[in-house]
Design a protein around this motif. Structure first.
Motif, PDB file in Angstrom:
ATOM      1  N   ASP A 172      -8.650  24.229  52.045  1.00 43.52           N
ATOM      2  CA  ASP A 172      -8.200  23.564  50.828  1.00 43.52           C
ATOM      3  C   ASP A 172      -8.133  22.060  51.031  1.00 43.52           C
ATOM      4  N   ASN A 173      -8.234  21.337  49.932  1.00 42.88           N
ATOM      5  CA  ASN A 173      -8.038  19.893  49.956  1.00 42.88           C
ATOM      6  C   ASN A 173      -6.569  19.604  50.258  1.00 42.88           C
ATOM      7  N   ARG A 174      -6.238  18.399  50.653  1.00 47.36           N
ATOM      8  CA  ARG A 174      -4.860  18.059  51.000  1.00 47.36           C
ATOM      9  C   ARG A 174      -3.945  18.160  49.783  1.00 47.36           C
ATOM     10  N   ASP A 175      -2.677  18.422  50.026  1.00 51.50           N
ATOM     11  CA  ASP A 175      -1.668  18.495  48.976  1.00 51.50           C
ATOM     12  C   ASP A 175      -1.396  17.077  48.487  1.00 51.50           C
ATOM     13  N   LEU A 176      -1.785  16.789  47.251  1.00 51.97           N
ATOM     14  CA  LEU A 176      -1.653  15.432  46.726  1.00 51.97           C
ATOM     15  C   LEU A 176      -0.207  15.010  46.513  1.00 51.97           C
ATOM     16  N   SER A 177       0.715  15.970  46.480  1.00 51.98           N
ATOM     17  CA  SER A 177       2.125  15.603  46.358  1.00 51.98           C
ATOM     18  C   SER A 177       2.783  15.427  47.727  1.00 51.98           C
ATOM     19  N   GLN A 202       0.367  14.136  53.831  1.00 54.37           N
ATOM     20  CA  GLN A 202      -0.637  14.340  54.860  1.00 54.37           C
ATOM     21  C   GLN A 202      -1.624  13.175  54.870  1.00 54.37           C
ATOM     22  N   VAL A 203      -2.167  12.908  56.034  1.00 47.81           N
ATOM     23  CA  VAL A 203      -3.221  11.911  56.154  1.00 47.81           C
ATOM     24  C   VAL A 203      -4.441  12.441  55.408  1.00 47.81           C
ATOM     25  N   GLY A 204      -5.139  11.575  54.721  1.00 47.72           N
ATOM     26  CA  GLY A 204      -6.354  11.962  54.011  1.00 47.72           C
ATOM     27  C   GLY A 204      -6.531  11.136  52.755  1.00 47.72           C
TER      28      GLY A 204
END
Length: 139
Positions: free
Chosen positions: A64-69, A72-74
């Motif tokens: 999965d893509n990173r949790d936007l809330s 995490q680095v990304g």
């Protein structure tokens, strides 16, 4: 002058991404495409854009893509400038995409955020001034 030429995104569904970015940029087209091997895994890749800018898409992405809330680095988001934000919103909503979040209240620019099918947050910005100090202000 330096400008961003392309963004390279690893995704799980290239066709879903083409649907979103095709709605956002109806004048863009597939510039080139092919198949190959990337670090021991087969992949389909393509470049979708115009003569100056494009998004490189490669399939066979995992997870999965990173949790936007979260924190995490990304990649947090990337942005495109448009001269008609209302038309951009209309095209994306007509294609079935909902606004993810509203932009900041600013007298010199309007912006809005959408999520593409892979979960990347994409900002669209319309500047209401040609004066850099105003365009970049926090007012």
């Amino acid at each position: 002058m330096i400008q961003l030429e392309h963004i390279n995104l690893v995704v799980s569904d290239v066709d879903a991404m083409l649907h979103f970015y095709g709605a956002a940029f109806p004048h863009w087209h597939i510039r080139s495409q092919g198949t190959g091997d990337w670090n021991g895994k087969p992949r389909r890749w393509l470049h979708f854009g115009d003569d100056y800018n494009y998004i490189a898409l490669s399939d066979n992405g995992e997870g999965d893509n990173r949790d936007l809330s979260g924190h995490q680095v990304g990649l947090a988001h990337f942005a495109f400038v448009t001269h008609d934000l209302a038309a951009m919103i209309n095209r994306l909503e007509a294609a079935g995409y909902d606004i993810h979040k509203a932009g900041a209240d600013n007298q010199y620019r309007k912006n809005i955020y959408f999520l593409d099918p892979q979960g990347f947050e994409v900002e669209f910005v319309e500047y209401l001034s040609d004066i850099p100090a105003e365009r970049n202000s926090d007012d």
